[in-house]
Design a protein around this motif. Structure first.
Motif, PDB file in Angstrom:
ATOM      1  N   THR A  22      22.264  32.679  22.298  1.00  0.00           N
ATOM      2  CA  THR A  22      21.127  31.779  22.526  1.00  0.00           C
ATOM      3  C   THR A  22      20.304  31.590  21.264  1.00  0.00           C
ATOM      4  O   THR A  22      19.951  30.463  20.895  1.00  0.00           O
ATOM      5  CB  THR A  22      20.238  32.329  23.658  1.00  0.00           C
ATOM      6  OG1 THR A  22      21.019  32.444  24.855  1.00  0.00           O
ATOM      7  CG2 THR A  22      19.062  31.398  23.918  1.00  0.00           C
ATOM      8  N   ILE A  23      19.992  32.705  20.592  1.00  0.00           N
ATOM      9  CA  ILE A  23      19.195  32.640  19.354  1.00  0.00           C
ATOM     10  C   ILE A  23      19.940  31.848  18.283  1.00  0.00           C
ATOM     11  O   ILE A  23      19.351  30.984  17.600  1.00  0.00           O
ATOM     12  CB  ILE A  23      18.863  34.062  18.858  1.00  0.00           C
ATOM     13  CG1 ILE A  23      17.949  34.770  19.866  1.00  0.00           C
ATOM     14  CG2 ILE A  23      18.192  34.010  17.482  1.00  0.00           C
ATOM     15  CD1 ILE A  23      17.703  36.229  19.539  1.00  0.00           C
ATOM     16  N   SER A  32      20.614  21.671  12.429  1.00  0.00           N
ATOM     17  CA  SER A  32      21.602  20.585  12.379  1.00  0.00           C
ATOM     18  C   SER A  32      21.105  19.292  13.019  1.00  0.00           C
ATOM     19  O   SER A  32      21.667  18.226  12.782  1.00  0.00           O
ATOM     20  CB  SER A  32      22.891  21.019  13.082  1.00  0.00           C
ATOM     21  OG  SER A  32      22.667  21.181  14.482  1.00  0.00           O
ATOM     22  N   GLY A  33      20.055  19.406  13.823  1.00  0.00           N
ATOM     23  CA  GLY A  33      19.574  18.242  14.550  1.00  0.00           C
ATOM     24  C   GLY A  33      20.426  17.910  15.750  1.00  0.00           C
ATOM     25  O   GLY A  33      20.356  16.788  16.288  1.00  0.00           O
ATOM     26  N   SER A  34      21.231  18.866  16.198  1.00  0.00           N
ATOM     27  CA  SER A  34      22.164  18.628  17.300  1.00  0.00           C
ATOM     28  C   SER A  34      21.501  18.893  18.647  1.00  0.00           C
ATOM     29  O   SER A  34      21.153  20.025  18.976  1.00  0.00           O
ATOM     30  CB  SER A  34      23.396  19.537  17.144  1.00  0.00           C
ATOM     31  OG  SER A  34      24.180  19.496  18.306  1.00  0.00           O
ATOM     32  N   LEU A  35      21.344  17.834  19.434  1.00  0.00           N
ATOM     33  CA  LEU A  35      20.832  17.978  20.791  1.00  0.00           C
ATOM     34  C   LEU A  35      21.832  18.738  21.657  1.00  0.00           C
ATOM     35  O   LEU A  35      21.456  19.479  22.572  1.00  0.00           O
ATOM     36  CB  LEU A  35      20.562  16.597  21.390  1.00  0.00           C
ATOM     37  CG  LEU A  35      20.002  16.574  22.811  1.00  0.00           C
ATOM     38  CD1 LEU A  35      18.657  17.275  22.872  1.00  0.00           C
ATOM     39  CD2 LEU A  35      19.876  15.133  23.297  1.00  0.00           C
ATOM     40  N   ASP A  40      22.920  23.441  24.793  1.00  0.00           N
ATOM     41  CA  ASP A  40      23.781  24.584  25.065  1.00  0.00           C
ATOM     42  C   ASP A  40      23.002  25.892  24.936  1.00  0.00           C
ATOM     43  O   ASP A  40      23.259  26.859  25.670  1.00  0.00           O
ATOM     44  CB  ASP A  40      24.975  24.584  24.104  1.00  0.00           C
ATOM     45  CG  ASP A  40      26.143  25.391  24.636  1.00  0.00           C
ATOM     46  OD1 ASP A  40      26.430  25.283  25.842  1.00  0.00           O
ATOM     47  OD2 ASP A  40      26.759  26.138  23.861  1.00  0.00           O
ATOM     48  N   ALA A  41      22.030  25.920  24.016  1.00  0.00           N
ATOM     49  CA  ALA A  41      21.169  27.103  23.870  1.00  0.00           C
ATOM     50  C   ALA A  41      20.317  27.303  25.125  1.00  0.00           C
ATOM     51  O   ALA A  41      20.154  28.428  25.607  1.00  0.00           O
ATOM     52  CB  ALA A  41      20.275  26.960  22.640  1.00  0.00           C
ATOM     53  N   VAL A  42      19.787  26.197  25.647  1.00  0.00           N
ATOM     54  CA  VAL A  42      19.008  26.274  26.896  1.00  0.00           C
ATOM     55  C   VAL A  42      19.903  26.730  28.042  1.00  0.00           C
ATOM     56  O   VAL A  42      19.505  27.544  28.884  1.00  0.00           O
ATOM     57  CB  VAL A  42      18.376  24.906  27.220  1.00  0.00           C
ATOM     58  CG1 VAL A  42      17.719  24.932  28.591  1.00  0.00           C
ATOM     59  CG2 VAL A  42      17.348  24.538  26.160  1.00  0.00           C
ATOM     60  N   LEU A 154      33.245  26.820  28.306  1.00  0.00           N
ATOM     61  CA  LEU A 154      33.695  25.431  28.333  1.00  0.00           C
ATOM     62  C   LEU A 154      32.695  24.504  27.656  1.00  0.00           C
ATOM     63  O   LEU A 154      33.075  23.562  26.952  1.00  0.00           O
ATOM     64  CB  LEU A 154      33.924  24.994  29.779  1.00  0.00           C
ATOM     65  CG  LEU A 154      35.145  25.606  30.467  1.00  0.00           C
ATOM     66  CD1 LEU A 154      35.157  25.255  31.949  1.00  0.00           C
ATOM     67  CD2 LEU A 154      36.431  25.133  29.809  1.00  0.00           C
ATOM     68  N   SER A 155      31.407  24.811  27.874  1.00  0.00           N
ATOM     69  CA  SER A 155      30.378  24.018  27.216  1.00  0.00           C
ATOM     70  C   SER A 155      30.465  24.168  25.702  1.00  0.00           C
ATOM     71  O   SER A 155      30.367  23.192  24.945  1.00  0.00           O
ATOM     72  CB  SER A 155      28.995  24.450  27.718  1.00  0.00           C
ATOM     73  OG  SER A 155      27.982  23.708  27.086  1.00  0.00           O
ATOM     74  N   SER A 156      30.670  25.422  25.247  1.00  0.00           N
ATOM     75  CA  SER A 156      30.807  25.665  23.808  1.00  0.00           C
ATOM     76  C   SER A 156      32.063  24.995  23.258  1.00  0.00           C
ATOM     77  O   SER A 156      32.056  24.474  22.130  1.00  0.00           O
ATOM     78  CB  SER A 156      30.863  27.170  23.535  1.00  0.00           C
ATOM     79  OG  SER A 156      29.645  27.791  23.863  1.00  0.00           O
ATOM     80  N   LEU A 157      33.140  25.007  24.043  1.00  0.00           N
ATOM     81  CA  LEU A 157      34.366  24.341  23.612  1.00  0.00           C
ATOM     82  C   LEU A 157      34.137  22.844  23.452  1.00  0.00           C
ATOM     83  O   LEU A 157      34.606  22.229  22.484  1.00  0.00           O
ATOM     84  CB  LEU A 157      35.472  24.592  24.637  1.00  0.00           C
ATOM     85  CG  LEU A 157      36.832  23.936  24.344  1.00  0.00           C
ATOM     86  CD1 LEU A 157      37.405  24.453  23.033  1.00  0.00           C
ATOM     87  CD2 LEU A 157      37.804  24.207  25.498  1.00  0.00           C
ATOM     88  N   ALA A 158      33.398  22.256  24.390  1.00  0.00           N
ATOM     89  CA  ALA A 158      33.077  20.832  24.297  1.00  0.00           C
ATOM     90  C   ALA A 158      32.248  20.553  23.046  1.00  0.00           C
ATOM     91  O   ALA A 158      32.469  19.543  22.351  1.00  0.00           O
ATOM     92  CB  ALA A 158      32.312  20.389  25.540  1.00  0.00           C
ATOM     93  N   VAL A 159      31.304  21.463  22.753  1.00  0.00           N
ATOM     94  CA  VAL A 159      30.472  21.289  21.559  1.00  0.00           C
ATOM     95  C   VAL A 159      31.315  21.407  20.296  1.00  0.00           C
ATOM     96  O   VAL A 159      31.136  20.654  19.336  1.00  0.00           O
ATOM     97  CB  VAL A 159      29.320  22.319  21.548  1.00  0.00           C
ATOM     98  CG1 VAL A 159      28.538  22.229  20.236  1.00  0.00           C
ATOM     99  CG2 VAL A 159      28.379  22.083  22.722  1.00  0.00           C
TER     100      VAL A 159
END
Length: 298
Positions: A22-23, A32-35, A40-42, A154-159
């Motif tokens: 998360t951190i 990076s400005g990546s939403l 994904d952090a949230v 899966l979310s991280s893989l998508a990112v």
């Protein structure tokens, strides 16, 4: 080391690992400005809370029965599984809506930073997922935590995939599409967990054929009728059955006890019912059905 202690250590490990993820993603998203990384952090932050809830419920479930909780505390895990399922549903819907909004509000992203941080998150999430996989099949609470970890992976893989396309080919529109697909998958898994937990809390029949119960019980010549049947799953480990049996009035107490033991063994072996309470009756309810409608009890 017993199963409970092993599961406890896995919860601690997974919680600490997800705090680190998360951190890392929070600061990586800002730089990076990546939403996508920030969302994904949230997502991971909400999962940390869910894991802590699951861990607390796991500890509570280990407590012994007492005069206030005569069944014990195992349903604490079911309550948290239900809560985690609802949280997953909400997160999935929010991510899906955010993905749609990104089509209309694209942002410039530093793909290199996003890709590195996303890879770190992906590796850590897969480690967390496999750490909880071993006990996920036998415990609804652990399974809800495992699904959280799987959704994170899966979310991280998508990112990671989105970051790769953004960095190498500048294809920004792939990120929201992948996010939507992951959200739909997690929504399906979360729905199944929530409904299973709901059925436990509502004391629903755990898919056991009442006709089979009737057949087993009435196969004993001492039993003339079975009625007022209640069957429910108390937790992952307990399926309970209450029933009234009409037997011959000449049957002694010892003979009825032996009968109950024989019926109980067969119900456990064939249907998995492992907590059985049978009440002896002679004429009362002899013509009643297995399930008596509310308000029509004798």
């Amino acid at each position: 080391m017993d199963k409970q202690d092993r599961t406890t250590k896995r919860y601690v490990f997974v919680t600490l690992l997800n705090v680190i993820i998360t951190i890392a993603e929070f600061f990586g998203g800002i730089i990076s400005g990546s939403l996508s990384l920030l969302s994904d952090a949230v997502h991971n932050l909400s999962d940390v809370g869910a894991i802590v809830l699951s861990f607390v419920a796991h500890l509570i479930s280990k407590r012994n029965r007492n005069k206030n909780k005569t069944f014990g505390y195992q349903r604490a895990e079911t309550l948290v599984a239900f809560t985690n399922g609802v949280i997953l549903i909400v997160i999935s819907l929010v991510l899906f809506i955010e993905a749609i909004e990104r089509f209309w509000n694209p942002e410039h992203i530093k793909g290199g930073v996003m890709l590195v941080v996303a890879l770190i998150g992906l590796i850590a999430n897969f480690i967390s997922m496999f750490a909880m996989h071993r006990d996920a099949k036998g415990n609804l609470n652990v399974r809800s935590t495992f699904v959280h970890m799987m959704s994170d992976a899966l979310s991280s893989l998508a990112v990671v995939i989105g970051a790769s396309f953004i960095y190498f080919w500048k294809i920004d529109w792939l990120d929201p599409i992948l996010t939507m697909l992951v959200s739909l998958f997690v929504l399906h898994e979360a729905y199944e967990i929530t409904m299973k937990a709901t059925n436990v809390l509502m004391e629903s029949n755990p898919d056991i054929d009442l006709k089979k119960i009737n057949q087993i019980v009435l196969s004993y010549p001492e039993v003339k009728n079975i009625h007022h049947v209640h069957i429910w799953r108390y937790s992952d480990d307990y399926i309970m059955l209450d029933a009234h049996l009409n037997v011959d009035k000449n049957l002694t107490c010892g003979e009825f006890e032996d009968l109950c033991q024989r019926i109980g063994r067969e119900l456990k072996d064939q249907l998995g019912v492992n907590h059985i309470n049978l009440q002896e009756e002679c004429e009362r309810g002899r013509n009643d059905k297995m399930i008596v409608e509310r308000g029509k009890e004798n």
